[in-house]
Design a protein around this motif. Structure first.
Motif, PDB file in Angstrom:
ATOM      1  N   MET A   1       0.836  -1.185   0.000  1.00 24.18           N
ATOM      2  CA  MET A   1       0.000   0.000   0.000  1.00 24.18           C
ATOM      3  C   MET A   1       0.878   1.245   0.000  1.00 24.18           C
ATOM      4  N   LYS A   2       0.596   2.163  -0.892  1.00 30.06           N
ATOM      5  CA  LYS A   2       1.371   3.381  -1.006  1.00 30.06           C
ATOM      6  C   LYS A   2       0.620   4.547  -0.365  1.00 30.06           C
TER       7      LYS A   2
ATOM      8  N   HIS B   1      -2.244   6.047  -2.289  1.00 32.35           N
ATOM      9  CA  HIS B   1      -3.562   5.413  -2.240  1.00 32.35           C
ATOM     10  C   HIS B   1      -4.396   5.997  -1.108  1.00 32.35           C
TER      11      HIS B   1
ATOM     12  N   VAL C   1      -7.742   6.101 -11.295  1.00 35.73           N
ATOM     13  CA  VAL C   1      -6.595   5.389 -10.730  1.00 35.73           C
ATOM     14  C   VAL C   1      -6.937   4.860  -9.338  1.00 35.73           C
ATOM     15  N   PHE C   2      -7.596   5.695  -8.540  1.00 32.47           N
ATOM     16  CA  PHE C   2      -7.975   5.273  -7.189  1.00 32.47           C
ATOM     17  C   PHE C   2      -8.920   4.079  -7.224  1.00 32.47           C
TER      18      PHE C   2
ATOM     19  N   ASP D   1      -9.379   1.949  -9.626  1.00 32.19           N
ATOM     20  CA  ASP D   1      -8.691   0.776 -10.176  1.00 32.19           C
ATOM     21  C   ASP D   1      -7.921   0.053  -9.079  1.00 32.19           C
ATOM     22  N   TRP D   2      -7.259   0.814  -8.215  1.00 33.17           N
ATOM     23  CA  TRP D   2      -6.549   0.187  -7.094  1.00 33.17           C
ATOM     24  C   TRP D   2      -7.531  -0.431  -6.111  1.00 33.17           C
TER      25      TRP D   2
ATOM     26  N   TYR E   1      -6.783  -8.087  -5.962  1.00 35.40           N
ATOM     27  CA  TYR E   1      -6.128  -7.956  -4.658  1.00 35.40           C
ATOM     28  C   TYR E   1      -5.299  -9.200  -4.387  1.00 35.40           C
TER      29      TYR E   1
ATOM     30  N   GLU F   1      -2.545  -3.643   3.813  1.00 39.83           N
ATOM     31  CA  GLU F   1      -3.080  -3.581   2.451  1.00 39.83           C
ATOM     32  C   GLU F   1      -4.582  -3.880   2.400  1.00 39.83           C
TER      33      GLU F   1
ATOM     34  N   ARG G   1      -8.078  -0.967   2.005  1.00 43.22           N
ATOM     35  CA  ARG G   1      -9.233  -1.030   1.106  1.00 43.22           C
ATOM     36  C   ARG G   1     -10.543  -0.939   1.888  1.00 43.22           C
TER      37      ARG G   1
END
Length: 205
Positions: free
Chosen positions: A1-2, A5, A79-80, A82-83, A88, A98, A102
């Protein structure tokens, strides 16, 4: 997880200043990431702007430094999401944030997407328990200095059993929560039962 995100998830709720983003990470998202520095927030925001995921407007503040208020662009929203809703792959350690990162933004998912996320996490962790719970933990020793073998063996077993119980409880809690998500017609009513006591699970030793 970045970090990006988390920032995108927070910005998806409403535009915010860098200070507001840092406050959100330090409070609502405290269990996902701690000790985030303002320099990290602004550096990540700059990268997001360079990539076209975010933009900012300047808010004049008489007598104080002008504030930058950041918002997601359409590309940033894509992008958000999509993540958030994409494939997963559970990390090796279930304690890593991670999965729960979500969950923090579950409101941007459908209930079906959320259930699939739960299914993946529960399935992988259950398989890990099946595969590794009774693994051979025998250790060949040739100590370089004095070793209390009884003490070492005792602590190794104690930590193993404690970690095993914690993982069992984790899977049991997720399974119970998944059941509520799958069957509740009124999530607002179900939310009233979300107390620590309600989701404490006793696991046989």
């Amino acid at each position: 997880m970045k970090l990006e995100h988390l920032l995108m998830g927070v910005l998806a709720t409403r535009p915010r200043t860098g200070y507001d983003l840092k406050k959100a990470i330090d409070t609502q998202l405290r269990f996902l990431r701690s000790n985030t520095q303002m320099s990290q927030v602004y550096r990540t925001l700059a990268t997001m702007e360079d990539r076209g995921w975010a933009e900012h407007t300047v808010e004049p503040r008489p007598g104080a430094t002008d504030a930058k208020r950041y918002a997601l662009t359409e590309e940033g929203v894509t992008v958000f999401l999509d993540w958030l809703t994409g494939p997963y792959t559970p990390p090796t350690r279930y304690e890593d944030p991670e999965f729960h990162a979500r969950l923090a933004f579950a409101g941007f998912m459908t209930r079906e997407q959320l259930l699939r996320l739960f299914d993946t996490e529960i399935s992988v962790r259950t398989e890990e328990i099946r595969t590794f719970r009774h693994r051979d933990r025998t250790e060949h020793r040739d100590p370089a200095t004095e070793l209390d073998v009884e003490l070492a063996d005792f602590m190794n077993d104690a930590v193993h059993y404690a970690n095993a119980a914690a993982k069992d409880a984790y899977v049991a809690r997720l399974t119970r929560l998944r059941e509520v998500l799958a069957t509740a017609d009124d999530l607002e009513a179900a939310r009233q039962n979300l107390t620590p006591e309600h989701y404490t699970v006793e696991v046989d030793s």
